[in-house]
Write a protein that holds these residues in place. Structure first.
Motif, PDB file in Angstrom:
ATOM      1  N   ALA A   1      -2.279  30.274  41.098  1.00  0.00           N
ATOM      2  CA  ALA A   1      -2.736  28.818  41.185  1.00  0.00           C
ATOM      3  C   ALA A   1      -1.514  28.068  42.087  1.00  0.00           C
ATOM      4  CB  ALA A   1      -2.608  28.080  39.792  1.00  0.00           C
ATOM      5  N   GLU A   2      -0.390  28.585  41.928  1.00  0.00           N
ATOM      6  CA  GLU A   2       0.903  28.037  42.755  1.00  0.00           C
ATOM      7  C   GLU A   2       0.310  28.430  44.394  1.00  0.00           C
ATOM      8  OE1 GLU A   2       4.705  29.134  41.538  1.00  0.00           O
ATOM      9  OE2 GLU A   2       5.580  28.080  42.879  1.00  0.00           O
ATOM     10  N   GLY A   3      -0.077  29.533  44.499  1.00  0.00           N
ATOM     11  CA  GLY A   3      -0.104  30.015  45.871  1.00  0.00           C
ATOM     12  C   GLY A   3      -1.079  29.116  46.509  1.00  0.00           C
ATOM     13  N   LEU A   4      -2.384  28.803  45.593  1.00  0.00           N
ATOM     14  CA  LEU A   4      -3.288  27.855  46.358  1.00  0.00           C
ATOM     15  C   LEU A   4      -2.811  26.620  46.608  1.00  0.00           C
ATOM     16  CD1 LEU A   4      -6.490  28.686  43.947  1.00  0.00           C
ATOM     17  CD2 LEU A   4      -6.491  28.988  46.287  1.00  0.00           C
ATOM     18  N   HIS A   5      -2.052  26.140  45.670  1.00  0.00           N
ATOM     19  CA  HIS A   5      -1.616  24.779  45.946  1.00  0.00           C
ATOM     20  C   HIS A   5      -0.782  24.807  47.326  1.00  0.00           C
ATOM     21  CE1 HIS A   5       0.150  20.774  45.053  1.00  0.00           C
ATOM     22  NE2 HIS A   5       1.391  21.467  44.989  1.00  0.00           N
ATOM     23  N   VAL A   6       0.128  25.832  47.262  1.00  0.00           N
ATOM     24  CA  VAL A   6       1.117  25.832  48.755  1.00  0.00           C
ATOM     25  C   VAL A   6       0.126  26.112  49.899  1.00  0.00           C
ATOM     26  CG1 VAL A   6       2.653  27.206  49.918  1.00  0.00           C
ATOM     27  CG2 VAL A   6       3.031  26.599  47.464  1.00  0.00           C
ATOM     28  N   LEU A   7      -0.727  26.868  49.661  1.00  0.00           N
ATOM     29  CA  LEU A   7      -1.705  27.111  51.147  1.00  0.00           C
ATOM     30  C   LEU A   7      -2.715  26.091  51.342  1.00  0.00           C
ATOM     31  CD1 LEU A   7      -2.987  29.349  52.909  1.00  0.00           C
ATOM     32  CD2 LEU A   7      -4.870  29.876  50.963  1.00  0.00           C
ATOM     33  N   ARG A   8      -2.763  25.220  50.109  1.00  0.00           N
ATOM     34  CA  ARG A   8      -3.745  24.176  50.620  1.00  0.00           C
ATOM     35  C   ARG A   8      -2.809  23.108  51.516  1.00  0.00           C
ATOM     36  NH1 ARG A   8      -6.432  23.617  45.467  1.00  0.00           N
ATOM     37  NH2 ARG A   8      -8.168  24.447  46.048  1.00  0.00           N
ATOM     38  N   ALA A   9      -1.571  23.011  50.949  1.00  0.00           N
ATOM     39  CA  ALA A   9      -0.615  21.779  51.550  1.00  0.00           C
ATOM     40  C   ALA A   9      -0.503  22.550  52.905  1.00  0.00           C
ATOM     41  CB  ALA A   9       0.606  21.960  50.730  1.00  0.00           C
ATOM     42  N   LYS A  10      -0.179  23.717  53.138  1.00  0.00           N
ATOM     43  CA  LYS A  10       0.206  24.432  54.374  1.00  0.00           C
ATOM     44  C   LYS A  10      -1.000  24.171  55.535  1.00  0.00           C
ATOM     45  CE  LYS A  10       4.068  26.731  53.471  1.00  0.00           C
ATOM     46  NZ  LYS A  10       5.295  26.538  54.165  1.00  0.00           N
ATOM     47  N   LEU A  11      -2.122  24.459  54.919  1.00  0.00           N
ATOM     48  CA  LEU A  11      -3.262  24.418  55.867  1.00  0.00           C
ATOM     49  C   LEU A  11      -3.621  22.840  56.206  1.00  0.00           C
ATOM     50  CD1 LEU A  11      -5.870  26.744  54.146  1.00  0.00           C
ATOM     51  CD2 LEU A  11      -4.656  26.834  56.381  1.00  0.00           C
ATOM     52  N   LYS A  12      -3.331  21.972  55.302  1.00  0.00           N
ATOM     53  CA  LYS A  12      -3.392  20.413  55.397  1.00  0.00           C
ATOM     54  C   LYS A  12      -2.510  20.178  56.613  1.00  0.00           C
ATOM     55  CE  LYS A  12      -4.785  16.718  52.608  1.00  0.00           C
ATOM     56  NZ  LYS A  12      -4.758  16.051  51.380  1.00  0.00           N
ATOM     57  N   THR A  13      -1.221  20.446  56.483  1.00  0.00           N
ATOM     58  CA  THR A  13      -0.301  20.162  57.583  1.00  0.00           C
ATOM     59  C   THR A  13      -0.761  20.764  58.936  1.00  0.00           C
ATOM     60  OG1 THR A  13       1.239  20.496  55.772  1.00  0.00           O
ATOM     61  CG2 THR A  13       2.269  20.333  58.033  1.00  0.00           C
ATOM     62  N   LEU A  14      -1.120  21.712  58.906  1.00  0.00           N
ATOM     63  CA  LEU A  14      -1.667  22.681  60.000  1.00  0.00           C
ATOM     64  C   LEU A  14      -2.697  21.713  60.746  1.00  0.00           C
ATOM     65  CD1 LEU A  14      -1.811  26.454  59.509  1.00  0.00           C
ATOM     66  CD2 LEU A  14      -0.560  25.265  61.203  1.00  0.00           C
TER      67      LEU A  14
END
Lengths: 74, 166
Positions: A47-60
């Motif tokens: 779940a934490e990984g999903l949260h981080v991935l979502r944030a990273k993809l949004k920034t990208l």
């Protein structure tokens, strides 16, 4: 996994690089191992990984949008 | 990749890492190409794992504690070298007293003990530098404690040389 990454990004990771990434992602708690399938071991995103991935993809995404806008203005 | 080569390449990784990822990594290597590029990639990654270990994903293990750091060869080797040098001087002093030479005497050509002492003291410098470079960024407080111990041992070994004018 290597083939999947190669298809997605066009870059073929070496096994050492891949497992370096897996070890770090697991250490950070962003992925977790699933029960082994013979000698292979699949991983799942946490779940934490999903949260981080979502944030990273949004920034990208924002970065890509801004970059393309500036390129169009040239 | 050849099974033996895959096994040997996996053996390049630290034990902690192998215990966690060894089996699956070896299986991945066996199923992949055995070219030079793959071997170079594994070599480089294994070296990196030795310098910046991920500890096999076990985040709870306190590897940066003083007890864990002092067990590293680069931490205890300089200590052992200084203490050996000091013990050598002590041994020579006692031997000198026992044989009636009045402790340690300065020899014109320095002698074997002096050369060994110099080798032990100078030989620990690269180990000390390696230890400081590797561990100061990771665990500054614990590393400084170990460095203080190493400096203390080195000073203790140098003290008789200065005070007895050897």
């Amino acid at each position: 996994m290597i083939e999947d990454i190669a298809r997605l990004c066009g870059t073929r990771l070496g096994p050492g690089t891949l497992y370096g990434a897996i070890a770090r992602l697991e250490q950070l708690g962003w992925i977790a191992p699933l029960p082994p399938e013979e000698r292979r071991r699949p991983y799942r995103i946490t779940a934490e990984g999903l949260h981080v991935l979502r944030a990273k993809l949004k920034t990208l995404q924002q970065f890509t949008k801004a970059g393309l806008r500036r390129l169009e203005a040239l | 990749m050849n099974r033996v080569v895959a096994h040997l390449l996996t053996r390049l990784y630290p034990r902690d890492w192998r215990e966690r990822y060894g089996v699956e990594f070896e299986a991945l290597l066996q199923n992949g190409p055995g070219d030079l590029r793959t071997s170079a990639n594994v070599l480089w990654s294994a070296l990196r794992e030795h310098i910046f270990p991920t500890r096999g994903g076990n985040v709870d293990q306190p590897i940066n504690s003083f007890g864990a750091i002092i067990k590293r060869p680069s931490a205890f080797l300089p200590l052992a070298m200084s203490l050996t040098a000091l013990a050598m001087l002590g041994g020579a002093y006692i031997f000198g007293l026992a044989t009636g030479h009045g402790g340690l005497v300065r020899e014109p050509d320095e002698g074997a003990i002096a050369h060994l002492w110099q080798l032990l003291m100078a030989g620990q410098l690269p180990v000390l530098a390696f230890f400081a470079i590797k561990w100061l960024p990771r665990a500054p407080r614990q590393t400084l404690c170990v460095l203080a111990l190493q400096a203390g041992a080195a000073l203790a070994s140098m003290a008789p040389v200065f005070f007895l004018n050897l």
